[in-house]
Design a protein around this motif. Structure first.
Motif, PDB file in Angstrom:
ATOM      1  N   GLU A   1     -16.134  33.976 -51.355  1.00  0.00           N
ATOM      2  CA  GLU A   1     -14.838  34.038 -50.697  1.00  0.00           C
ATOM      3  C   GLU A   1     -13.795  33.777 -51.780  1.00  0.00           C
ATOM      4  OE1 GLU A   1     -12.656  34.336 -47.103  1.00  0.00           O
ATOM      5  OE2 GLU A   1     -14.831  34.142 -47.150  1.00  0.00           O
ATOM      6  N   ILE A   2     -12.899  34.725 -52.005  1.00  0.00           N
ATOM      7  CA  ILE A   2     -11.835  34.561 -52.988  1.00  0.00           C
ATOM      8  C   ILE A   2     -10.585  34.155 -52.213  1.00  0.00           C
ATOM      9  CG2 ILE A   2     -10.474  35.638 -54.805  1.00  0.00           C
ATOM     10  CD1 ILE A   2     -12.838  37.683 -55.052  1.00  0.00           C
ATOM     11  N   LEU A   3     -10.091  32.968 -52.510  1.00  0.00           N
ATOM     12  CA  LEU A   3      -8.960  32.415 -51.769  1.00  0.00           C
ATOM     13  C   LEU A   3      -7.710  32.389 -52.640  1.00  0.00           C
ATOM     14  CD1 LEU A   3      -7.995  31.002 -49.136  1.00  0.00           C
ATOM     15  CD2 LEU A   3      -8.575  28.845 -50.251  1.00  0.00           C
TER      16      LEU A   3
ATOM     17  N   TYR B   1      -9.495  24.646 -46.214  1.00  0.00           N
ATOM     18  CA  TYR B   1     -10.184  25.920 -46.004  1.00  0.00           C
ATOM     19  C   TYR B   1     -11.689  25.755 -46.234  1.00  0.00           C
ATOM     20  CZ  TYR B   1     -11.229  30.862 -46.063  1.00  0.00           C
ATOM     21  OH  TYR B   1     -11.763  32.095 -45.772  1.00  0.00           O
ATOM     22  N   ALA B   2     -12.053  25.039 -47.284  1.00  0.00           N
ATOM     23  CA  ALA B   2     -13.468  24.823 -47.595  1.00  0.00           C
ATOM     24  C   ALA B   2     -14.178  24.072 -46.471  1.00  0.00           C
ATOM     25  CB  ALA B   2     -13.610  24.068 -48.915  1.00  0.00           C
TER      26      ALA B   2
ATOM     27  N   ILE C   1     -18.040  25.775 -46.834  1.00  0.00           N
ATOM     28  CA  ILE C   1     -18.233  26.215 -48.211  1.00  0.00           C
ATOM     29  C   ILE C   1     -19.214  25.266 -48.910  1.00  0.00           C
ATOM     30  CG2 ILE C   1     -17.059  26.527 -50.439  1.00  0.00           C
ATOM     31  CD1 ILE C   1     -16.315  28.675 -48.329  1.00  0.00           C
ATOM     32  N   ASP C   2     -20.129  25.832 -49.703  1.00  0.00           N
ATOM     33  CA  ASP C   2     -21.119  25.032 -50.431  1.00  0.00           C
ATOM     34  C   ASP C   2     -20.614  24.570 -51.793  1.00  0.00           C
ATOM     35  OD1 ASP C   2     -23.108  25.436 -48.423  1.00  0.00           O
ATOM     36  OD2 ASP C   2     -23.501  27.419 -49.268  1.00  0.00           O
ATOM     37  N   LEU C   3     -19.744  25.360 -52.413  1.00  0.00           N
ATOM     38  CA  LEU C   3     -19.243  25.051 -53.750  1.00  0.00           C
ATOM     39  C   LEU C   3     -17.872  25.673 -53.923  1.00  0.00           C
ATOM     40  CD1 LEU C   3     -19.727  24.025 -56.729  1.00  0.00           C
ATOM     41  CD2 LEU C   3     -20.701  26.287 -57.184  1.00  0.00           C
ATOM     42  N   ILE C   4     -16.925  24.874 -54.404  1.00  0.00           N
ATOM     43  CA  ILE C   4     -15.581  25.374 -54.732  1.00  0.00           C
ATOM     44  C   ILE C   4     -15.527  25.570 -56.240  1.00  0.00           C
ATOM     45  CG2 ILE C   4     -13.102  24.897 -54.733  1.00  0.00           C
ATOM     46  CD1 ILE C   4     -13.622  22.959 -52.363  1.00  0.00           C
ATOM     47  N   ILE C   5     -15.049  26.730 -56.661  1.00  0.00           N
ATOM     48  CA  ILE C   5     -14.905  27.028 -58.084  1.00  0.00           C
ATOM     49  C   ILE C   5     -13.447  27.374 -58.331  1.00  0.00           C
ATOM     50  CG2 ILE C   5     -15.649  28.514 -59.984  1.00  0.00           C
ATOM     51  CD1 ILE C   5     -18.180  29.102 -58.270  1.00  0.00           C
ATOM     52  N   LEU C   6     -12.844  26.724 -59.326  1.00  0.00           N
ATOM     53  CA  LEU C   6     -11.459  27.033 -59.654  1.00  0.00           C
ATOM     54  C   LEU C   6     -11.204  26.789 -61.126  1.00  0.00           C
ATOM     55  CD1 LEU C   6      -9.019  24.282 -58.392  1.00  0.00           C
ATOM     56  CD2 LEU C   6     -11.453  24.011 -58.257  1.00  0.00           C
TER      57      LEU C   6
ATOM     58  N   LYS D   1     -10.582  15.426 -55.868  1.00  0.00           N
ATOM     59  CA  LYS D   1     -10.389  14.139 -55.210  1.00  0.00           C
ATOM     60  C   LYS D   1     -10.677  14.205 -53.707  1.00  0.00           C
ATOM     61  CE  LYS D   1      -6.888  10.521 -55.016  1.00  0.00           C
ATOM     62  NZ  LYS D   1      -5.521  10.158 -55.380  1.00  0.00           N
ATOM     63  N   ARG D   2     -10.355  15.332 -53.068  1.00  0.00           N
ATOM     64  CA  ARG D   2     -10.418  15.411 -51.602  1.00  0.00           C
ATOM     65  C   ARG D   2     -11.577  16.228 -51.038  1.00  0.00           C
ATOM     66  NH1 ARG D   2      -4.071  16.597 -51.648  1.00  0.00           N
ATOM     67  NH2 ARG D   2      -3.362  14.457 -51.813  1.00  0.00           N
ATOM     68  N   ALA D   3     -12.208  17.052 -51.841  1.00  0.00           N
ATOM     69  CA  ALA D   3     -13.244  17.948 -51.323  1.00  0.00           C
ATOM     70  C   ALA D   3     -14.495  17.178 -50.912  1.00  0.00           C
ATOM     71  CB  ALA D   3     -13.604  18.985 -52.378  1.00  0.00           C
TER      72      ALA D   3
END
Length: 139
Positions: A35-37, A96-97, A102-107, A129-131
């Motif tokens: 998913e591209i956010l 959103y995650a 969502i299993d993993l956030i990448i940024l 900090k929040r995820a």
């Protein structure tokens, strides 16, 4: 392992590097969705409106910024989906995650210096900090 990745993208070089890392992970996991956010920062919308003639032009410019990121996945045949939301980028990404399991956030990391990060805060810092899921920050 990971079946649903969230790539937070803003069209920057760091976001493009993050897309390449997301590609590596997705390629190693069959059936993994990406998913591209893109978060439209409400504090910057006024400037966009002043520098464009209409809504279509703003949408076109946003799409052009994200096109290289989309090509990373399209060229390799990796399933991906674009989502655009409005809000403060850090909290919006985290919310959103959570809502989308969502299993993993990448940024990407924007590379603020210590003073800038202290005064402004960074999106990546706010997300980490929040995820409630793992976060990968790509430099």
């Amino acid at each position: 392992m990971y079946s649903h990745l969230l790539l937070a993208a803003d069209g920057s070089k760091n976001a493009l590097r993050a897309a390449h890392e997301a590609l590596k992970i997705a390629s190693a996991m069959p059936g993994c969705k990406i998913e591209i956010l893109f978060v439209i920062d409400n504090s910057k919308v006024k400037e966009e409106v002043l520098h464009s003639q209409n809504q279509e032009e703003r949408e076109y410019k946003r799409h052009q910024k994200l096109l290289p990121i989309e090509e990373v996945f399209a060229d390799q045949g990796i399933p991906h989906h674009f989502t655009t939301i409005h809000g403060d980028p850090g909290p919006a990404i985290v919310d959103y995650a959570k809502k989308n399991e969502i299993d993993l956030i990448i940024l990407g990391s924007r590379g603020l210096n210590a003073l800038q990060e202290f005064v402004l805060g960074s999106v990546s810092h706010k997300v980490v900090k929040r995820a409630s899921c793992p976060v990968m920050i790509v430099k």
